[in-house]
Design an enzyme around this catalytic site. Structure first.
Site, PDB file in Angstrom:
ATOM      1  N   PRO A  89       0.815  -1.223   0.000  1.00 24.79           N
ATOM      2  CA  PRO A  89       0.000   0.000   0.000  1.00 24.79           C
ATOM      3  C   PRO A  89       0.848   1.273   0.000  1.00 24.79           C
ATOM      4  O   PRO A  89       0.316   2.358  -0.142  1.00 24.79           O
ATOM      5  CB  PRO A  89      -0.833  -0.113   1.281  1.00 24.79           C
ATOM      6  N   GLU A 116       2.490  -7.983   8.454  1.00 18.92           N
ATOM      7  CA  GLU A 116       2.548  -6.533   8.693  1.00 18.92           C
ATOM      8  C   GLU A 116       3.413  -5.828   7.664  1.00 18.92           C
ATOM      9  O   GLU A 116       3.345  -4.628   7.507  1.00 18.92           O
ATOM     10  CB  GLU A 116       3.111  -6.255  10.090  1.00 18.92           C
ATOM     11  N   ARG A 154      -4.150  -7.181 -20.960  1.00 22.25           N
ATOM     12  CA  ARG A 154      -5.091  -6.742 -21.999  1.00 22.25           C
ATOM     13  C   ARG A 154      -4.504  -5.650 -22.890  1.00 22.25           C
ATOM     14  O   ARG A 154      -5.045  -5.362 -23.956  1.00 22.25           O
ATOM     15  CB  ARG A 154      -6.460  -6.384 -21.436  1.00 22.25           C
ATOM     16  N   ASP A 169     -10.849   2.363 -24.325  1.00 18.91           N
ATOM     17  CA  ASP A 169     -11.014   2.093 -22.896  1.00 18.91           C
ATOM     18  C   ASP A 169     -11.214   3.342 -22.071  1.00 18.91           C
ATOM     19  O   ASP A 169     -10.586   4.361 -22.343  1.00 18.91           O
ATOM     20  CB  ASP A 169      -9.708   1.506 -22.330  1.00 18.91           C
TER      21      ASP A 169
END
Ligand code: ADE
Length: 253
Positions: A89, A116, A154, A169
């Site tokens: 993150p 963690e 893709r 897209d």
């Protein structure tokens, strides 16, 4: 053609999502290949330990550096110019532009963090990039790795049956896509816009572009502010913005 080496403690999480539809076909046609490497296989102790308590105390466990370094070093040599990406993150945000950049790499290593976190020396001395798929915390990097594999594949030439699909897209041109319709022309009294049934390709293209602009302004004004637009489109946008603001003011009264 793109090859992913995925380092994970949970390789079976990848069963299923990668074996369907477009990703399955891309693997069958040789445009995509994925090798799953279990980090536990690179431990050297009797109990195959991959995590340990953090120095300095505190809760949670930290992934040990040795098996992760050993796994990467068994897969790629330092001389090879292969991105070694840690999913976390704390990484840079994954966007269409990042997917497009990665779609030019013939080979990519993805390291899925768990617990963690991962010993900081992995970040400092092993990985070349760190990517987050959004501002929320997942239980591990596996789902993030699958998202990246999907979005990058893709964009690999030939992976989608219809190449124009990639150009249209949402996000590809900096705008969201406008609405799509299929038969029937009237469903429960709701009609497909006349212009789409007119057979006038120019008019259809102009309508779609306007719808994309409008939708982007309404849902993601941050994107429309940055999009590559013609002066005429900028004027339209400014006019709609004025309309939307006056609606907001009226509703506020
Ligand atoms: N691991 C945990 N959360 C993540 C996120 N948001 N993106 C990538 N990897 C993660």
């Amino acid at each position: 053609m793109v090859h992913f080496d995925v380092l994970t403690l949970f390789p079976s999480m990848f069963d299923g999502p990668l074996d369907e539809s477009i990703l399955k076909r891309a693997q069958e046609s040789g445009r995509l290949s994925i090798a799953l490497h279990n980090i536990r296989d690179y431990t050297t102790d009797k109990h195959h330990v991959t995590d340990d308590a953090p120095y300095g105390g505190g809760g949670g466990m930290v992934m040990k550096p040795e098996p992760i370094f050993a796994a990467v070093e068994a897969i790629v040599t330092r001389e090879e110019d292969v991105p070694i990406i840690l999913l976390s993150p704390q990484g840079r945000l994954f966007t269409h532009a990042v997917a497009a950049e990665l779609s030019h790499c013939p080979r990519i290593v993805l390291i899925c963090g768990r617990y963690e976190g991962v010993d900081e020396r992995v970040r400092q001395h092993l990985v070349t990039d760190e990517i987050s798929i959004g501002d929320y915390v997942l239980t591990g990097g596996e789902l993030a790795a699958m998202v990246i594999i999907d979005a990058v594949t893709r964009l690999v030439p030939g992976a989608l049956g219809h190449p124009a699909a990639v150009l249209d897209d949402s996000h590809a041109g900096g705008l969201l896509e406008g609405p799509h319709y299929t038969r029937p022309a009237v469903f429960r009294g709701w009609e497909v816009p006349e212009v789409l049934r007119s057979g006038d390709h120019g008019a259809v293209a102009r309508w779609r572009r306007q719808q994309a602009l409008r939708r982007t302004l309404e849902r993601r004004p941050d994107l429309s502010a940055q999009a590559d637009l013609t002066p005429r489109e900028r004027e339209l946008l400014a006019m709609w913005e004025g309309e939307l603001h006056s609606q907001d003011d009226a509703e506020g009264d």
